[in-house]
Design an enzyme around this catalytic site. Structure first.
Site, short mmCIF file in Angstrom:
data_model
loop_
_atom_site.label_atom_id
_atom_site.label_comp_id
_atom_site.label_asym_id
_atom_site.label_seq_id
_atom_site.Cartn_x
_atom_site.Cartn_y
_atom_site.Cartn_z
N ASN A 10 -8.16 -7.50 0.72
CA ASN A 10 -8.69 -6.35 1.40
C ASN A 10 -9.42 -5.63 0.33
O ASN A 10 -8.73 -5.04 -0.51
CB ASN A 10 -7.61 -5.73 2.21
CG ASN A 10 -8.23 -4.33 2.71
OD1 ASN A 10 -9.46 -4.00 2.68
ND2 ASN A 10 -7.35 -3.39 3.05
N GLU A 98 -4.82 3.05 6.27
CA GLU A 98 -6.05 3.84 6.04
C GLU A 98 -7.08 4.58 6.99
O GLU A 98 -7.37 5.45 7.25
CB GLU A 98 -7.01 3.65 4.87
CG GLU A 98 -6.22 3.51 3.36
CD GLU A 98 -6.36 2.23 2.40
OE1 GLU A 98 -7.32 1.92 2.45
OE2 GLU A 98 -5.54 2.08 1.66
N GLU A 168 2.76 -3.25 6.24
CA GLU A 168 2.14 -2.68 5.07
C GLU A 168 2.83 -1.30 5.02
O GLU A 168 2.55 -0.27 5.57
CB GLU A 168 0.92 -2.51 4.71
CG GLU A 168 -0.03 -3.98 4.77
CD GLU A 168 -1.31 -3.65 4.31
OE1 GLU A 168 -1.59 -4.26 3.36
OE2 GLU A 168 -2.10 -2.87 4.94
N SER A 214 0.72 -3.31 -2.78
CA SER A 214 1.13 -3.52 -4.33
C SER A 214 1.68 -5.01 -4.48
O SER A 214 2.31 -5.26 -5.66
CB SER A 214 2.12 -2.58 -4.94
OG SER A 214 1.29 -1.13 -4.77
P1 PGA Z 1 -2.67 -2.66 -2.41
O1 PGA Z 1 -3.22 -2.54 -0.96
O2 PGA Z 1 -2.18 -4.10 -2.58
O3 PGA Z 1 -3.65 -2.27 -3.30
O4 PGA Z 1 -1.41 -2.00 -2.57
C1 PGA Z 1 -2.92 -3.33 0.15
C2 PGA Z 1 -3.50 -2.86 1.57
O5 PGA Z 1 -3.84 -1.74 1.55
O6 PGA Z 1 -3.85 -3.59 2.14
#
Ligand code: PGA
Length: 252
Positions: A10, A98, A168, A214
């Site tokens: 992503n 988000e 997530e 992460s």
């Molecule tokens: P990140 O984001 O790996 O930077 O924590 C994951 C995501 O929001 O899909």
């Protein structure tokens, strides 16, 4: 039953056309001949044509990061499933935290989009996950349960089997604070059980549930070796060819 792991990058609101082409050209070479894992990248809308063109004849699928549920019309600033499909998209991320947090997306809206995505042959990657205060108050199952139920409402069993769910935890996204393998596995098993109740055992056994938050080369193997973790939705680490490639290879 064995589920093919699925690793999707992503990219969020990152990369220019130049950056994107450099990245996907590197990925194309790294994944040449790699099998046993499904690979995808989700750039912003404006990068899709260039990325899809560069990834022709590769084993990397491409997806959008969002879409609207109408096919066309007076919806300024939105992108339709017809347009994503027309470009050659395979996936569409829906209900990312988000989108929920900054753009007010609700479970009901996400479920509407997921239904429409299927009607156009797009594979929705439906995101769910609790915030830190919710986890600390012991509300993880309640919150995730509500999101799974609402965001996947109205899908047929067949549609659900093809849907990818991404768990997530919001507190782990972009923070470097990854869920422990035990924490992640527990929520994944919980989601699978919910799918069994809402759909049936065959559907629950088939749905791939990704972990996101992460994911990095050094924690990918531990997460991906859990019974109910069938892949990863990768943000930050998907912007670096070496890191993304290491995560993909950890899934095999
Ligand atoms: P990140 O984001 O790996 O930077 O924590 C994951 C995501 O929001 O899909």
């Amino acid at each position: 039953m064995s589920r093919t792991p699925v690793i999707v990058g992503n990219w969020k609101m990152h990369n220019t056309v130049g950056d994107a082409l450099q990245l996907v050209r590197a990925l194309k070479v790294k994944f040449l001949g790699v099998s046993g894992v499904e690979i995808g990248v989700c750039p912003t809308f404006v990068l899709l044509p260039a990325v899809i063109d560069a990834l022709k004849e590769s084993n990397i699928g491409v997806g959008g990061q969002n879409m609207y549920f109408e096919n066309k019309g007076a919806f300024t600033g939105e992108v339709s499933p017809v347009q994503l499909k027309d470009l050659g998209c395979k996936y569409v991320i829906l209900g990312h935290s988000e989108r929920r947090q900054f753009f007010g997306e609700t479970d009901e809206l996400v479920s509407k989009k997921a239904k429409v995505a299927h009607s156009h042959g797009l594979i929705p990657i439906v995101c769910v996950g609790e915030k830190l205060d919710q986890r600390e108050s012991g509300l993880t199952e309640e919150i995730v349960g509500k999101q799974v139920d609402g965001s996947l409402d109205g899908l047929t069993k067949e549609e659900m089997s093809k849907t990818i769910v991404a768990y997530e935890p919001v507190w782990a996204i972009g923070t470097g604070k990854v869920a422990t393998t035990e924490q992640a596995q527990a929520v994944h098993a919980f989601i699978r059980e919910l799918l069994r109740k809402k759909f049936d055992a065959a559907v629950a056994a088939e749905v791939r549930i990704q972990y996101g938050g992460s994911v990095k080369p050094d924690n990918a193997k531990g997460l991906l070796s859990q019974n109910d973790i069938d892949g990863a939705l990768v943000g930050g680490a998907s912007l670096k060819a070496d890191d993304f490639s290491a995560i993909v290879k950890a899934a095999i």
